[in-house]
Design a protein around this motif. Structure first.
Motif, PDB file in Angstrom:
ATOM      1  N   ALA A  48       0.823  -1.213   0.000  1.00 28.68           N
ATOM      2  CA  ALA A  48       0.000   0.000   0.000  1.00 28.68           C
ATOM      3  C   ALA A  48       0.853   1.257   0.000  1.00 28.68           C
ATOM      4  CB  ALA A  48      -0.922  -0.005   1.211  1.00 28.68           C
ATOM      5  N   ARG A  49       0.208   2.361  -0.378  1.00 26.06           N
ATOM      6  CA  ARG A  49       0.861   3.671  -0.356  1.00 26.06           C
ATOM      7  C   ARG A  49       0.038   4.608   0.531  1.00 26.06           C
ATOM      8  NH1 ARG A  49       0.831   4.778  -5.534  1.00 26.06           N
ATOM      9  NH2 ARG A  49      -1.041   6.045  -5.435  1.00 26.06           N
ATOM     10  N   VAL A  50       0.704   5.310   1.439  1.00 28.78           N
ATOM     11  CA  VAL A  50       0.009   6.246   2.328  1.00 28.78           C
ATOM     12  C   VAL A  50      -0.537   7.399   1.492  1.00 28.78           C
ATOM     13  CG1 VAL A  50       0.221   7.800   4.291  1.00 28.78           C
ATOM     14  CG2 VAL A  50       1.482   5.637   4.272  1.00 28.78           C
ATOM     15  N   ASP A  51      -1.845   7.611   1.578  1.00 24.25           N
ATOM     16  CA  ASP A  51      -2.490   8.664   0.793  1.00 24.25           C
ATOM     17  C   ASP A  51      -2.676   9.930   1.620  1.00 24.25           C
ATOM     18  OD1 ASP A  51      -4.108   9.351  -1.742  1.00 24.25           O
ATOM     19  OD2 ASP A  51      -5.532   9.794  -0.121  1.00 24.25           O
ATOM     20  N   ASN A  52      -3.111   9.753   2.876  1.00 25.15           N
ATOM     21  CA  ASN A  52      -3.414  10.923   3.697  1.00 25.15           C
ATOM     22  C   ASN A  52      -3.341  10.529   5.170  1.00 25.15           C
ATOM     23  OD1 ASN A  52      -4.324  13.500   4.432  1.00 25.15           O
ATOM     24  ND2 ASN A  52      -6.445  12.788   4.530  1.00 25.15           N
ATOM     25  N   ILE A  53      -2.788  11.396   5.998  1.00 27.02           N
ATOM     26  CA  ILE A  53      -2.707  11.157   7.434  1.00 27.02           C
ATOM     27  C   ILE A  53      -3.651  12.129   8.135  1.00 27.02           C
ATOM     28  CG2 ILE A  53      -1.222  11.189   9.470  1.00 27.02           C
ATOM     29  CD1 ILE A  53       1.113  10.505   7.565  1.00 27.02           C
ATOM     30  N   VAL A  54      -4.529  11.586   8.984  1.00 29.64           N
ATOM     31  CA  VAL A  54      -5.519  12.400   9.697  1.00 29.64           C
ATOM     32  C   VAL A  54      -5.045  12.573  11.133  1.00 29.64           C
ATOM     33  CG1 VAL A  54      -7.952  12.674  10.274  1.00 29.64           C
ATOM     34  CG2 VAL A  54      -7.293  11.361   8.233  1.00 29.64           C
ATOM     35  N   GLU A  55      -4.510  13.744  11.439  1.00 34.71           N
ATOM     36  CA  GLU A  55      -3.893  13.974  12.744  1.00 34.71           C
ATOM     37  C   GLU A  55      -4.902  13.845  13.870  1.00 34.71           C
ATOM     38  OE1 GLU A  55      -1.215  17.378  15.054  1.00 34.71           O
ATOM     39  OE2 GLU A  55      -1.911  17.699  12.995  1.00 34.71           O
ATOM     40  N   GLY A  56      -6.087  14.400  13.708  1.00 31.06           N
ATOM     41  CA  GLY A  56      -7.093  14.373  14.771  1.00 31.06           C
ATOM     42  C   GLY A  56      -7.546  12.970  15.136  1.00 31.06           C
ATOM     43  N   MET A  57      -7.490  12.044  14.169  1.00 28.44           N
ATOM     44  CA  MET A  57      -7.912  10.668  14.419  1.00 28.44           C
ATOM     45  C   MET A  57      -6.726   9.760  14.711  1.00 28.44           C
ATOM     46  SD  MET A  57     -10.639  10.323  11.281  1.00 28.44           S
ATOM     47  CE  MET A  57     -11.078   8.634  11.665  1.00 28.44           C
ATOM     48  N   ASP A  58      -5.512  10.293  14.588  1.00 26.99           N
ATOM     49  CA  ASP A  58      -4.285   9.496  14.713  1.00 26.99           C
ATOM     50  C   ASP A  58      -4.415   8.238  13.853  1.00 26.99           C
ATOM     51  OD1 ASP A  58      -1.724   8.931  15.527  1.00 26.99           O
ATOM     52  OD2 ASP A  58      -2.350   7.822  17.302  1.00 26.99           O
ATOM     53  N   ALA A  59      -4.705   8.455  12.578  1.00 23.61           N
ATOM     54  CA  ALA A  59      -4.939   7.353  11.639  1.00 23.61           C
ATOM     55  C   ALA A  59      -4.496   7.803  10.253  1.00 23.61           C
ATOM     56  CB  ALA A  59      -6.410   6.955  11.633  1.00 23.61           C
ATOM     57  N   ALA A  60      -4.521   6.869   9.319  1.00 16.71           N
ATOM     58  CA  ALA A  60      -4.104   7.177   7.949  1.00 16.71           C
ATOM     59  C   ALA A  60      -5.022   6.486   6.962  1.00 16.71           C
ATOM     60  CB  ALA A  60      -2.660   6.744   7.724  1.00 16.71           C
ATOM     61  N   PHE A  61      -5.178   7.112   5.796  1.00 18.14           N
ATOM     62  CA  PHE A  61      -5.882   6.493   4.681  1.00 18.14           C
ATOM     63  C   PHE A  61      -4.840   6.037   3.663  1.00 18.14           C
ATOM     64  CE2 PHE A  61      -9.292   9.025   6.505  1.00 18.14           C
ATOM     65  CZ  PHE A  61     -10.349   8.124   6.458  1.00 18.14           C
ATOM     66  N   LEU A  62      -4.978   4.804   3.212  1.00 16.98           N
ATOM     67  CA  LEU A  62      -4.003   4.205   2.310  1.00 16.98           C
ATOM     68  C   LEU A  62      -4.652   3.848   0.977  1.00 16.98           C
ATOM     69  CD1 LEU A  62      -2.371   1.611   4.770  1.00 16.98           C
ATOM     70  CD2 LEU A  62      -1.876   4.052   4.574  1.00 16.98           C
ATOM     71  N   ASP A  63      -3.863   3.915  -0.059  1.00 13.72           N
ATOM     72  CA  ASP A  63      -4.295   3.446  -1.377  1.00 13.72           C
ATOM     73  C   ASP A  63      -3.795   2.011  -1.539  1.00 13.72           C
ATOM     74  OD1 ASP A  63      -4.989   3.009  -3.976  1.00 13.72           O
ATOM     75  OD2 ASP A  63      -3.821   4.663  -4.827  1.00 13.72           O
TER      76      ASP A  63
END
Length: 474
Positions: A48-63
């Motif tokens: 996978a490739r990291v698409d976006n990191i959501v700081e408030g949720m301490d999580a990431a969206f991956l492609d």
């Protein structure tokens, strides 16, 4: 104790869709569907490739290359990619590549949930490449057998990852366990090699299809396997040759109807399940958890009220265990049994549920009763639920289970028309709504046309149950 005759019924005559029923004494206990469009991605490994990191949720969206972005929670980021439990935002960066495994399929508008705690599953072992631990199934209880298997697998591991010893490993020959362990390690090494050969996002490993998973995990104690496809019969015989299970070919027209399964499938979708004692249970699946309510209903047995309640709750506990398997419900499960006054009664009901859940090959844990008298339990998520296999979100209510009453729809239409008239002078509109709401609106249509000085063309359509659409006619 009653003996159960266990059958696995595989309906594969239509090879575009495979249905598998697990039947005990003619009662459907588990049901699984698979088609190419519904195939679960749980267990698949992706580069996978990291698409976006959501700081408030301490999580990431991956492609991961499947369309919808995959969701990676902080607790699913292993130490290979972070130090000292640092937050996701400082551990990962956009564009970074990592190996992830799907742990939860897409759900409605949500993408799949993934983890970096990856594993490769065999019949007897689960290989954990990023771990150093060797653990064993709680269902293997004999001390000597536990020690034998733990010692064997720790020697095989030789510093390469960790293992979970599955229940099916009990009493198995050491050479079989050792062979599978080496095969799993080799499979992981091949997966790693692909990351240097392929560009992210890409699929690295695909979980076996439904039949293979069930043959691997769930058929060791069945009395027969019945199939309606000749080629599949030969394949199942080959895969189960060490289990000494009769593989029966059924040449009739409708395998599921012949075994009484078809009529039981619809019951697995009903919210209400009647109990023999006259009581009932209601099952409500939500995104966050599953809620089950137990009712005494028409249970009018003679005897003390406390005895009737306890008997109803015990029967409900047995049926709940069956329904969790049948519907393949997982995650957090809350059960609201009929109120009991004594702790010893609650403990009896809990014990019945725990005993029945021991028959389930999917891992579960019954926590017990809360201060509010609700029973908490969890069940591991595996494959798809019956709901997601057989149903889709209602296009009218969008899964809410309710729609606006016709009177409310009419009021909303009137308010919207008045707002539109104030913002922009309009002379003609087309209004689309359901017939039941439209009949109510017709009573006020002429008055509203005069008040707003517009022409309203009314169109009926059942596609607009509980809603409406206003189009400006130029």
């Amino acid at each position: 104790m009653m003996d159960f005759f266990k059958s696995v019924i595989i309906n594969a005559k239509d090879r575009d869709e495979i249905r598998v029923g697990f039947v005990e004494n003619d009662v459907l206990m588990e049901l699984y569907y698979e088609s190419e469009s519904l195939r679960s991605k749980v267990g698949n490994l992706y580069f996978a490739r990291v698409d976006n990191i959501v700081e408030g949720m301490d999580a990431a969206f991956l492609d991961i290359g499947t369309g919808k972005k995959a969701f990676l929670r902080s607790e699913d980021l292993c130490k290979i990619y972070r130090k000292n439990k640092e937050p996701v935002i400082t551990s990962l960066k956009a564009g970074q590549k990592l190996i992830v495994q799907v742990k939860k399929d897409s759900f409605f508008n949500k993408g799949p949930q993934v983890t970096t705690y990856v594993s490769v599953t065999g019949r007897y072992l689960v290989y954990l490449p990023y771990s150093r631990k060797v653990s064993i199934s709680r269902k293997i209880r004999e001390k000597n057998e536990r020690n034998r298997l733990l010692k064997l697998v720790k020697e095989i591991r030789n510093g390469k990852g960790g293992f979970i010893i599955r229940t099916l490993a009990k009493a198995m020959d050491e050479t079989i366990i050792e062979r599978e362990a080496r095969e799993l390690i080799h499979s992981w090494e091949e997966i790693l090699n692909k990351t240097s050969e392929k560009k992210a996002p890409v699929l690295l490993y695909k979980e076996p299809d439904l039949v293979d998973i069930l043959l691997r995990d769930k058929v060791n104690d069945v009395n027969e396997i019945v199939v309606d496809d000749f080629e599949l019969q030969r394949y199942v015989k080959q895969k189960t040759q060490n289990l000494n299970i009769p593989i029966i070919f059924y040449g009739g027209d409708d395998l599921f109807s012949h075994y009484g399964i078809e009529s039981q499938i619809l019951d697995s979708l009903d919210k209400k399940v009647n109990l023999r004692c006259g009581g009932s249970i209601y099952i409500q699946k939500t995104e966050a958890l599953t809620v089950i309510d137990v009712n005494a209903g028409k249970n009018v047995k003679n005897g003390r009220e406390e005895d009737v309640i306890l008997a109803t709750n015990k029967e409900a506990a047995k049926e709940i265990a069956r329904q969790l398997r049948l519907r393949n419900l997982s995650g957090i499960i809350i059960v609201d049994f009929i109120d009991m006054n004594e702790d010893k009664e609650r403990e009896q009901v809990k014990k019945v549920l725990e005993t029945e859940m021991m028959k389930d090959k999917t891992r579960s844990f019954v926590m017990g009763f809360t201060q509010l008298g609700l029973l908490e339990m969890t069940r591991k998520r595996t494959l798809r639920t019956v709901y997601s296999s057989l149903q889709q979100e209602c296009p009218v209510c969008k899964g809410a289970g309710f729609i606006f009453r016709p009177e409310i729809v009419v009021d909303k239409v009137k308010n919207d028309l008045k707002k539109m008239h104030l913002k922009k002078k309009i002379s003609s509109v087309e209004l689309k709504m359901s017939e039941n709401a439209g009949k109510l609106f017709e009573k006020e249509k002429e008055k509203l046309e005069k008040e707003l000085n517009i022409d309203i063309k009314l169109t009926f359509s059942d596609a607009y149950l509980g809603k409406y659409e206003i189009l400006i006619v130029k």
